[in-house]
Design an enzyme around this catalytic site. Structure first.
Site, short mmCIF file in Angstrom:
data_model
loop_
_atom_site.label_atom_id
_atom_site.label_comp_id
_atom_site.label_asym_id
_atom_site.label_seq_id
_atom_site.Cartn_x
_atom_site.Cartn_y
_atom_site.Cartn_z
N GLU A 103 0.82 -1.22 0.00
CA GLU A 103 0.00 0.00 0.00
C GLU A 103 0.85 1.26 0.00
OE1 GLU A 103 -3.91 -1.82 0.11
OE2 GLU A 103 -3.13 0.14 -0.44
N ASP A 119 -4.83 -9.76 -8.25
CA ASP A 119 -5.13 -8.86 -9.36
C ASP A 119 -3.95 -8.11 -9.98
OD1 ASP A 119 -4.86 -7.38 -7.03
OD2 ASP A 119 -6.87 -6.54 -7.07
#
Length: 647
Positions: free
Chosen positions: A272, A405
């Site tokens: 992140e 993903d």
């Protein structure tokens, strides 16, 4: 009453009252406690100096030690003077007796004189301190404080200057005005939504990572540790710049210059922080040319490198920015690292090597790619979990949604970002997509194409909102597909876009759920309560934008506008924008979080959807998985360290 006379003292002019006035005791009585404490410190230091001096004066007992040192000095490998004798290859020089004793007395007397002078000076300084007024003492204390702060700043390690590198050609950062008046009106509305989100954060959550728009206060999650790193500021910068909100951009830049500090004791998500902070700072640098963003990105990247200190080189999911200690999420398959996390570093780390000349960044991400290339893959699929200690797969769960993903996305984008010269990345992407199409992509009974999840040999007929990004990925990767499959993958992207639009259209709020199933007669509908929420996610709108760019089919703008209106109607509150807990309820409740990615991605993709193709052309820019644009590196004469091919 006698007028105070001004007398010079140590370069200052201070008031002195007449002898008859009992000013000195009264003046001391009015001093504050902190000032008395300062004076006591000064006096105690003076007394300590006086008495301590006697302990430092040489005495007869110490003379013997001094004489021993002077009389028997060992000097190796020199020619012996007269009177010297050799001992084991060394020379011993004997002392000169009375001559040295006389010299010691002189040194002792000189030392006493020096101490006496120091005592007199300390006494004089103490008297001067006691004569000063309260205001003068306060000013002097403040001056000393400021000096200490400045000294500490100077002692901080000065960052090594970055090498000059040519700025990649940046185009289309201020263009994009649509010709059609109705499209321009829609784009202006998106800008207004961005301004509302930013202004609310500016007012209620400034400096915090995110915003609670109903409670009107700051918010953070464990991905950012316990720190206030201004995630929304960094994430929103490039969106502000593209939208022409330059005053807001400047406010964000000033906060970053003055407050963004990575030396905090905080455990953060490597993934992140990389996609939001490093990606956001690099994008802001390339768009604006402001060096501070590049410097901050490199400082943060250095803090992430210890996460790679594992037996395999696969990084930990979390790292402490201060200590460098890493670990993995407790829930992740017996301490495994996650494919989407360690596989989503390539874009940013290649740019870090380009900007710094430090090969470590590029080498670490290439090491990950090479390690994965050697591993067996069940049915050609990449499981979502890999143990960084053993180098073995965890449980066999494969997903193009959460946990997997952006690994596939970055294989394609590594090729695009390299000006299509990283053919190894393209080949790895093509092979992975072929396996995904064979094992995960199906058509429902109602004719909707969806991407399921592979779990231990079984296909789960469920698709997540996160998976909806894949429609745009298939379209982006269509050009360059093997076996003339460009048309096939563009069509596949359109089918995924249609399915994801249906997941929106089949809700009450016209906003998509977190996950939806294709089973038991239900299609593109969430079943479980904990899958019915919408947290301002961008993936469906991202696919609309890519499909618009490659087809210019007006339905994608229509679908995007439907989503924008629904967000403005159901997610907008007075203090910003909030996610909703149930998209099938006509009276939704809020989750009270304005995610940083709402400003970085959702609003940016909507703005791009209603802009002309001149804004951020895809021939020149590649968007990271947080929608931060990085320029294509046309490296005709530059070889990335550790690579064999000319880039």
């Amino acid at each position: 009453m006698t007028t105070p006379a001004l007398l010079p003292l140590s370069g200052r002019r201070i008031p002195t009252l007449s002898p008859g006035a009992a000013s000195f005791p009264h003046h001391r009585a009015t001093l504050r406690l902190s000032e008395k404490f300062i004076l006591l410190l000064i006096l105690s230091a003076f007394i300590t100096l006086c008495f301590g001096a006697f302990f430092f004066l040489p005495d007869n007992s110490k003379h013997k030690r001094f004489d021993l040192g002077l009389e028997d000095v060992l000097i190796p490998h020199i020619e012996a003077p007269k009177g010297a004798k050799h001992l084991g290859g060394q020379v011993v020089i004997h002392g000169q007796g009375g001559h040295d004793e006389h010299r010691h007395r002189e040194e002792e007397e000189s030392l006493r004189d020096k101490i006496r002078v120091d005592h007199e000076r300390a006494l004089q300084e103490a008297k001067e301190k006691l004569r000063k007024s309260r205001d003068e003492l306060r000013a002097e204390i403040q001056t000393e404080k400021s000096k200490v702060v400045e000294d500490l700043k100077k002692k901080k390690e000065v960052p090594k200057p970055l090498p000059p590198v040519p700025m990649p050609k940046v185009v289309g950062v201020n263009d994009g005005d649509p010709v059609e008046p109705d499209v321009k009106e829609k784009r202006d509305k998106i800008r207004e939504m961005m301004k509302h989100a930013w202004d609310s954060y500016r007012q209620y959550g400034w400096g915090h990572n995110e915003l609670k728009p109903l409670a009107k206060k700051g918010h953070s999650t464990n991905i950012f540790g316990n720190s206030q790193m201004g995630a929304t500021i960094v994430d929103a910068l490039d969106s502000l710049y593209m939208m022409g909100l330059h005053d807001e951009f400047k406010d964000g830049q000033e906060w970053i210059e003055q407050n963004l500090d990575f030396s905090v004791n905080a455990e953060v998500s490597v993934f992140e922080v990389n996609i939001r902070f490093i990606g956001g700072l690099l994008a802001a640098y390339y768009l604006s040319g402001q060096e501070v963003f590049k410097v901050k990105a490199v400082q943060l990247a250095e803090k992430l490198l210890p996460a790679f200190n594992t037996p395999t080189g696969i990084p930990w999911a979390m790292v402490n920015l201060k200590s460098g200690v890493g670990r993995n999420w407790g829930w992740a398959s017996a301490g495994s690292s996650i494919l989407a996390e360690f596989g989503t570093l390539h874009m940013e780390f290649v740019h870090l090597t380009y900007l710094t000349g430090n090969p470590a960044y590029y080498q670490k991400v290439m090491h990950i790619r090479k390690l994965l290339a050697k591993m067996d893959r069940p049915n050609g699929l990449y499981p979502n979990y890999l143990n960084p200690r053993t180098g073995r797969w965890g449980q066999h769960h494969t997903s193009v949604g959460g946990l997997g993903d952006s690994f596939y996305e970055y294989l394609l984008k590594a090729w695009l970002m390299s000006d299509k010269t990283d053919t190894e990345a393209r080949k790895t992407y093509d092979d992975a997509i072929e396996a995904i199409e064979r094992h995960l992509i199906r058509k429902s009974n109602g004719g909707l194409t969806f991407i399921g999840e592979w779990k231990n040999g079984h296909l789960e007929r469920k698709m997540g909102h996160l998976t909806c990004f894949a429609g745009g990925m298939f379209a982006l990767g269509a050009d360059g597909s093997p076996d003339d499959k460009a048309g096939h993958y563009l069509q596949l992207g359109a089918e995924i876009a249609h399915t994801c639009h249906e997941s929106y259209d089949r809700t009450v709020l016209k906003l998509g759920p977190e996950a939806f199933k294709f089973d038991s007669g239900l299609e593109a509908v969430a079943v479980r309560q904990n899958e019915k929420y919408y947290i301002l996610r961008p993936e469906v709108i991202e696919t609309y934008w890519y499909m618009w760019r490659f087809t210019h089919d007006p339905k994608y703008r229509q679908w995007g506008w439907e989503a924008a209106q629904a967000i403005d109607k159901y997610c907008r509150v007075s203090g910003g924008f909030s996610g909703v807990k149930d998209v099938y309820s006509s009276n939704p409740t809020y989750d009270d979080v304005q995610q940083s990615f709402f400003l970085a991605e959702t609003l940016k993709y909507l703005y791009l959807l209603f802009s002309s193709d001149d804004l951020m052309p895809l021939e020149s820019w590649v968007f990271n998985t947080e929608a931060h644009p990085l320029p294509v590196l046309h490296l005709a004469n530059f070889t990335l360290p550790g690579s064999q091919a000319q880039r």
